[in-house]
Motif scaffolding. Structure first.
Motif, PDB file in Angstrom:
ATOM      1  N   THR A   1       0.871  -1.186   0.000  1.00 46.05           N
ATOM      2  CA  THR A   1       0.000   0.000   0.000  1.00 46.05           C
ATOM      3  C   THR A   1       0.903   1.230   0.000  1.00 46.05           C
ATOM      4  N   ALA A   2       0.316   2.412  -0.180  1.00 44.07           N
ATOM      5  CA  ALA A   2       1.110   3.643  -0.181  1.00 44.07           C
ATOM      6  C   ALA A   2       1.667   3.910   1.215  1.00 44.07           C
ATOM      7  N   ASP A   3       2.852   4.469   1.277  1.00 50.95           N
ATOM      8  CA  ASP A   3       3.462   4.870   2.546  1.00 50.95           C
ATOM      9  C   ASP A   3       2.592   5.964   3.177  1.00 50.95           C
TER      10      ASP A   3
ATOM     11  N   GLY B   1     -14.314  11.749   1.586  1.00 48.88           N
ATOM     12  CA  GLY B   1     -13.260  12.068   2.545  1.00 48.88           C
ATOM     13  C   GLY B   1     -11.840  11.879   2.034  1.00 48.88           C
ATOM     14  N   VAL B   2     -11.678  11.642   0.717  1.00 45.11           N
ATOM     15  CA  VAL B   2     -10.331  11.444   0.171  1.00 45.11           C
ATOM     16  C   VAL B   2      -9.985  12.597  -0.760  1.00 45.11           C
ATOM     17  N   MET B   3      -8.879  13.277  -0.489  1.00 43.50           N
ATOM     18  CA  MET B   3      -8.502  14.414  -1.320  1.00 43.50           C
ATOM     19  C   MET B   3      -7.105  14.207  -1.885  1.00 43.50           C
ATOM     20  N   VAL B   4      -7.043  14.099  -3.201  1.00 40.49           N
ATOM     21  CA  VAL B   4      -5.757  13.929  -3.879  1.00 40.49           C
ATOM     22  C   VAL B   4      -5.210  15.339  -4.131  1.00 40.49           C
ATOM     23  N   CYS B   5      -4.049  15.639  -3.536  1.00 40.39           N
ATOM     24  CA  CYS B   5      -3.529  17.017  -3.549  1.00 40.39           C
ATOM     25  C   CYS B   5      -2.261  17.090  -4.391  1.00 40.39           C
TER      26      CYS B   5
ATOM     27  N   VAL C   1      -2.273  10.762   5.947  1.00 35.80           N
ATOM     28  CA  VAL C   1      -1.628  11.498   4.855  1.00 35.80           C
ATOM     29  C   VAL C   1      -0.753  10.479   4.150  1.00 35.80           C
ATOM     30  N   GLU C   2      -1.003  10.279   2.852  1.00 38.62           N
ATOM     31  CA  GLU C   2      -0.225   9.219   2.199  1.00 38.62           C
ATOM     32  C   GLU C   2       0.369   9.637   0.868  1.00 38.62           C
ATOM     33  N   GLU C   3       1.342   8.871   0.477  1.00 34.63           N
ATOM     34  CA  GLU C   3       2.049   9.054  -0.789  1.00 34.63           C
ATOM     35  C   GLU C   3       1.052   8.904  -1.944  1.00 34.63           C
ATOM     36  N   MET C   4       1.179   9.740  -2.974  1.00 35.70           N
ATOM     37  CA  MET C   4       0.298   9.586  -4.125  1.00 35.70           C
ATOM     38  C   MET C   4       0.843   8.502  -5.047  1.00 35.70           C
ATOM     39  N   LEU C   5      -0.013   7.566  -5.400  1.00 29.98           N
ATOM     40  CA  LEU C   5       0.416   6.484  -6.288  1.00 29.98           C
ATOM     41  C   LEU C   5      -0.011   6.802  -7.717  1.00 29.98           C
TER      42      LEU C   5
ATOM     43  N   GLU D   1      -2.983   2.732 -13.049  1.00 29.36           N
ATOM     44  CA  GLU D   1      -4.392   2.606 -13.405  1.00 29.36           C
ATOM     45  C   GLU D   1      -5.115   1.891 -12.268  1.00 29.36           C
ATOM     46  N   GLU D   2      -6.352   2.360 -11.999  1.00 28.68           N
ATOM     47  CA  GLU D   2      -7.102   1.774 -10.888  1.00 28.68           C
ATOM     48  C   GLU D   2      -7.952   0.608 -11.354  1.00 28.68           C
ATOM     49  N   VAL D   3      -8.070  -0.374 -10.507  1.00 30.08           N
ATOM     50  CA  VAL D   3      -8.971  -1.489 -10.792  1.00 30.08           C
ATOM     51  C   VAL D   3      -9.464  -2.039  -9.454  1.00 30.08           C
TER      52      VAL D   3
ATOM     53  N   HIS E   1     -15.689   3.821 -12.727  1.00 33.13           N
ATOM     54  CA  HIS E   1     -15.320   5.138 -13.289  1.00 33.13           C
ATOM     55  C   HIS E   1     -15.773   6.169 -12.273  1.00 33.13           C
ATOM     56  N   LYS E   2     -14.844   6.630 -11.415  1.00 31.44           N
ATOM     57  CA  LYS E   2     -15.272   7.461 -10.287  1.00 31.44           C
ATOM     58  C   LYS E   2     -15.552   8.928 -10.635  1.00 31.44           C
ATOM     59  N   PRO E   3     -14.675   9.615 -11.414  1.00 26.78           N
ATOM     60  CA  PRO E   3     -14.947  11.027 -11.680  1.00 26.78           C
ATOM     61  C   PRO E   3     -16.233  11.213 -12.505  1.00 26.78           C
TER      62      PRO E   3
ATOM     63  N   PRO F   1     -15.104  16.164 -10.174  1.00 19.18           N
ATOM     64  CA  PRO F   1     -15.024  15.550  -8.839  1.00 19.18           C
ATOM     65  C   PRO F   1     -15.399  14.072  -8.838  1.00 19.18           C
ATOM     66  N   ASN F   2     -14.939  13.363  -7.815  1.00 19.34           N
ATOM     67  CA  ASN F   2     -15.284  11.952  -7.668  1.00 19.34           C
ATOM     68  C   ASN F   2     -16.745  11.777  -7.274  1.00 19.34           C
ATOM     69  N   THR F   3     -17.312  10.649  -7.701  1.00 15.76           N
ATOM     70  CA  THR F   3     -18.693  10.293  -7.362  1.00 15.76           C
ATOM     71  C   THR F   3     -18.653   8.909  -6.721  1.00 15.76           C
TER      72      THR F   3
ATOM     73  N   LEU G   1      -7.549  -1.062  -5.999  1.00 17.57           N
ATOM     74  CA  LEU G   1      -6.108  -1.167  -6.234  1.00 17.57           C
ATOM     75  C   LEU G   1      -5.617  -0.112  -7.209  1.00 17.57           C
ATOM     76  N   MET G   2      -4.362   0.273  -7.033  1.00 17.88           N
ATOM     77  CA  MET G   2      -3.656   1.036  -8.061  1.00 17.88           C
ATOM     78  C   MET G   2      -2.602   0.091  -8.613  1.00 17.88           C
ATOM     79  N   ILE G   3      -2.619  -0.100  -9.929  1.00 21.29           N
ATOM     80  CA  ILE G   3      -1.609  -0.958 -10.536  1.00 21.29           C
ATOM     81  C   ILE G   3      -0.430  -0.051 -10.907  1.00 21.29           C
TER      82      ILE G   3
ATOM     83  N   LEU H   1      -5.439   0.793  -2.410  1.00 20.90           N
ATOM     84  CA  LEU H   1      -5.860   2.173  -2.121  1.00 20.90           C
ATOM     85  C   LEU H   1      -6.827   2.178  -0.957  1.00 20.90           C
ATOM     86  N   GLU H   2      -7.719   1.212  -0.965  1.00 18.76           N
ATOM     87  CA  GLU H   2      -8.723   1.135   0.100  1.00 18.76           C
ATOM     88  C   GLU H   2      -9.340  -0.249   0.081  1.00 18.76           C
ATOM     89  N   TYR H   3      -9.937  -0.600   1.204  1.00 21.40           N
ATOM     90  CA  TYR H   3     -10.760  -1.802   1.259  1.00 21.40           C
ATOM     91  C   TYR H   3     -12.206  -1.381   1.432  1.00 21.40           C
TER      92      TYR H   3
HETATM   93  P1  AMP Z   1     -10.232   5.623  -1.552  1.00 22.18           P
HETATM   94  O1  AMP Z   1     -11.576   5.898  -0.977  1.00 22.18           O
HETATM   95  O2  AMP Z   1      -9.152   5.477  -0.542  1.00 22.18           O
HETATM   96  O3  AMP Z   1     -10.232   4.537  -2.604  1.00 22.18           O
HETATM   97  O4  AMP Z   1      -9.895   6.899  -2.426  1.00 22.18           O
HETATM   98  C1  AMP Z   1     -10.780   7.372  -3.423  1.00 22.18           C
HETATM   99  C2  AMP Z   1     -10.013   7.646  -4.677  1.00 22.18           C
HETATM  100  O5  AMP Z   1      -8.930   8.522  -4.408  1.00 22.18           O
HETATM  101  C3  AMP Z   1      -9.354   6.412  -5.281  1.00 22.18           C
HETATM  102  O6  AMP Z   1     -10.233   5.695  -6.070  1.00 22.18           O
HETATM  103  C4  AMP Z   1      -8.223   7.037  -6.050  1.00 22.18           C
HETATM  104  O7  AMP Z   1      -8.678   7.555  -7.280  1.00 22.18           O
HETATM  105  C5  AMP Z   1      -7.801   8.188  -5.185  1.00 22.18           C
HETATM  106  N1  AMP Z   1      -6.691   7.786  -4.296  1.00 22.18           N
HETATM  107  C6  AMP Z   1      -6.773   7.311  -3.043  1.00 22.18           C
HETATM  108  N2  AMP Z   1      -5.560   7.064  -2.517  1.00 22.18           N
HETATM  109  C7  AMP Z   1      -4.673   7.392  -3.462  1.00 22.18           C
HETATM  110  C8  AMP Z   1      -3.242   7.347  -3.547  1.00 22.18           C
HETATM  111  N3  AMP Z   1      -2.490   6.952  -2.519  1.00 22.18           N
HETATM  112  N4  AMP Z   1      -2.682   7.759  -4.691  1.00 22.18           N
HETATM  113  C9  AMP Z   1      -3.424   8.186  -5.726  1.00 22.18           C
HETATM  114  N5  AMP Z   1      -4.759   8.254  -5.718  1.00 22.18           N
HETATM  115  C10 AMP Z   1      -5.390   7.858  -4.606  1.00 22.18           C
END
Ligand code: AMP
Ligand code: GLY
Length: 427
Positions: A117-119, A153-157, A185-189, A192-194, A214-216, A224-226, A273-275, A283-285
C-alpha cells in the motif's frame, strides 16, 4: 427461502434481480428498496438508523437470510445483531467491517502484515500534520479522513499547499464531522485503478469476475469523484497473472491478517487497487459489494446467488463452484443534474420499458421511487443501465442505445464508459 436485502441503491436492485432468479428464493424483500426493486421483490419501509427494529422485523417475518448492501449498516453491526437473533446473514461482523470504516485501521493492518500500500502517516492534531508537511519536500500527497464520509473524505492534492487546505477542511472545519478528526496522509500512487472483489467465508477466498469503476463525474476522468458513474466486466487490465499476484500478495494475506487479529472476515472483500510500476497496491478496502461494479458482475454470474451467499454465511464456500458467462457487461450510470453536487428530485423518468426491452439490457434502479404508474428520480445516481454483449464493444453499444431511450430532466452520464478497456484491448 425468505430473503431480506438491506439498502436502496443500484447494487441492491442487482442483488434482488439475481437472487430472484434462484429457484430457492421463495420471497424477497428489500428495505427500503426503490422502484426497480419493487419489480422483483417487495419493498418494506424499515428505518436503517434503527437496526434493532430491522432485525425484529426479520424475526417476525421468518427471514432465512439477510443480505446487507451498504457499508453503514455493516459498520453499525447489523450482522452481529442478526447472529444474536439466530438469523443467517451474509457479510462481515462489526469488528471485521472496521477494515472499511477506518482508514487508519486498514493502513496499520497492511503495514503490520506486509500488504502493499502507499506509505503513510496518521495525525490527530492539525499542528503535527502541518509540521510533517513542512519537514518534507513539496510534492503530491493524498489526505484521507479516517471514518466513513460517503466517498468524499479522500482528497488527492497536487502539492503541500493543497494538502494543507485538505487538512484544514478535515481537522479544523470538521467538514466530515468526527470522521475527519483523524487523518491519514499518504504518498500519491500513479497507475491505473482497478477493483478486485472476492467472496470469502474466512477460509476459502474466491475472486469474483474483474470489474473497473469510473469514479470522476465527467468523461476522461475529469471533475469531482462520485460513488461511481459506470463499470464494466471483465476488466482486461486484470490479467490472470496479475490476479494471481493480487490473490497471493493482497487477498490471502488480508484474510489471514483479519483472522489473526480475531476479526474473522466473511462476506465481500473489495480491494480498490492502483496498478503501479511496482505492482498492485491497495488504495482502500470495502467490505461489501461495490456500486456500480456489482451490476455488471452479477449480470455475468451463472452460479445461483442464493447458494453462494448461504454457503459463505455457513462457512462452506469451498463447496461452491463459481461460474461466469463468457460475455462482457457494461453499466452506464445516469445521474441527476448537478450530481455529485446539489440536485433536484422528483423528475419523471420515461423510456424505461423501451430500454429494458432491448436484448441483454437490464435497467437497474438506484435513486428512484414509484408514484402511481410513474417512476420519479429520488437520488443522485438514478439508474445503472446495464447490457450484456458478446464482447466489451458490443456491450458498450447496447448500453448506450438503451441510455438514449431514457429521459428525465437534467439527466447526465459519461459517454466513455468502457473506453479504457477498449484502449487496453487494442494494445
Ligand atoms: P479511496 O476511498 O481510498 O479509494 O480513495 C478514493 C479515490 O482517491 C481512489 O479511487 C483514487 O482515485 C484516489 N486515491 C486514493 N488514494 C490514493 C493514492 N495513494 N494515490 C493516488 N490516488 C489515490
Ligand atoms: N464504486 C465504488 C464503491 O462501491 O465504493
Amino acid at each position: 427461502m425468505k430473503i431480506l436485502i438491506v439498502g436502496n441503491g443500484g447494487r441492491e436492485h442487482a442483488l434482488a434481480w439475481k437472487l430472484a432468479q434462484s429457484p430457492r428464493a421463495e420471497k424477497i424483500y428489500v428495505a427500503p428498496g426503490n422502484a426497480g426493486c419493487a419489480e422483483v421483490a417487495e419493498c418494506v419501509d424499515l428505518n436503517l438508523n434503527n437496526l434493532q427494529s430491522v432485525v425484529r422485523w426479520a424475526r417476525d417475518n421468518n427471514i432465512d437470510l439477510v443480505v446487507p448492501g451498504p457499508e453503514a449498516v455493516l459498520c453499525d453491526g447489523l450482522v452481529d445483531l442478526c447472529r444474536d437473533s439466530n438469523i443467517k446473514v451474509f457479510g462481515p461482523a462489526k469488528n471485521a467491517a472496521e477494515l472499511e470504516r477506518s482508514k487508519v485501521f486498514a493502513k496499520n493492518l497492511m503495514r503490520h502484515h506486509g500488504i502493499p500500500t502507499a506509505d503513510y502517516a496518521v495525525f490527530e492534531q492539525f499542528e503535527a500534520a502541518e509540521n510533517y508537511l513542512a519537514s518534507r519536500e513539496d510534492g503530491p500527497l493524498v489526505v484521507k479522513a479516517d471514518g466513513l464520509a460517503a466517498g468524499k473524505g479522500v482528497m488527492v492534492c497536487k502539492n503541500h499547499a493543497e494538502a494543507l487546505e485538505a487538512l484544514k477542511l478535515c481537522m479544523i472545519d470538521e467538514a466530515f464531522g468526527q470522521a475527519g478528526t483523524k487523518v491519514v496522509v499518504e504518498e500519491m500512487l500513479v497507475g491505473e485503478e482497478v477493483s478486485v472483489l472476492a467472496i470469502t467465508d474466512g477460509k476459502t477466498i474466491a475472486p469474483l469476475a474483474s470489474a473497473q469503476d469510473h469514479k470522476p463525474v465527467f468523461d476522461d476522468d475529469q471533475g469531482p469523484n462520485t460513488g461511481g458513474m459506470g463499470a464494466y466486466s471483465p476488466a482486461p487490465l486484470m490479467t490472470d497473472k496479475l490476479l494471481d499476484t493480487v490473490i497471493e500478495k493482497i487477498l490471502v494475506p488480508t484474510v489471514h491478517a483479519m483472522n489473526s487479529e480475531g476479526r474473522r472476515f466473511r462476506g465481500i472483500l473489495y480491494a480498490g487497487l492502483m496498478i503501479t510500476g511496482g505492482g498492485p497496491r491497495v488504495l482502500e478496502y470495502n467490505v461489501r459489494f461495490g456500486d456500480p461494479e456489482t451490476q455488471p458482475i452479477l449480470a455475468r454470474l451463472d452460479t445461483d446467488l442464493v447458494d453462494l451467499l448461504e454457503a459463505t454465511a455457513d462457512g462452506k464456500l469451498s463447496e461452491i463452484d463459481l461460474k461466469w458467462k463468457d460475455e462482457a457487461a457494461v453499466c452506464v450510470v445516469m445521474a441527476s443534474g448537478g450530481y455529485p453536487g446539489k440536485y433536484e428530485k422528483g423528475k419523471e423518468i420515461t423510456g424505461l420499458e423501451k430500454a429494458s426491452a432491448r436484448k441483454g439490457v437490464t435497467v437497474f434502479h438506484a435513486g428512484t421511487v414509484p408514484k402511481k404508474d410513474k417512476v420519479l428520480t429520488a437520488g443522485g445516481r438514478v439508474l445503472g443501465v446495464t447490457a450484456l454483449g458478446k464482447d466489451i464493444p458490443t456491450a458498450i453499444e447496447s448500453a448506450y442505445a438503451a441510455v438514449k431511450d431514457i429521459e428525465f430532466e437534467g439527466a447526465h452520464y459519461r459517454t466513455d464508459i468502457g473506453q479504457k478497456a477498449l484502449k487496453r484491448l487494442k494494445k
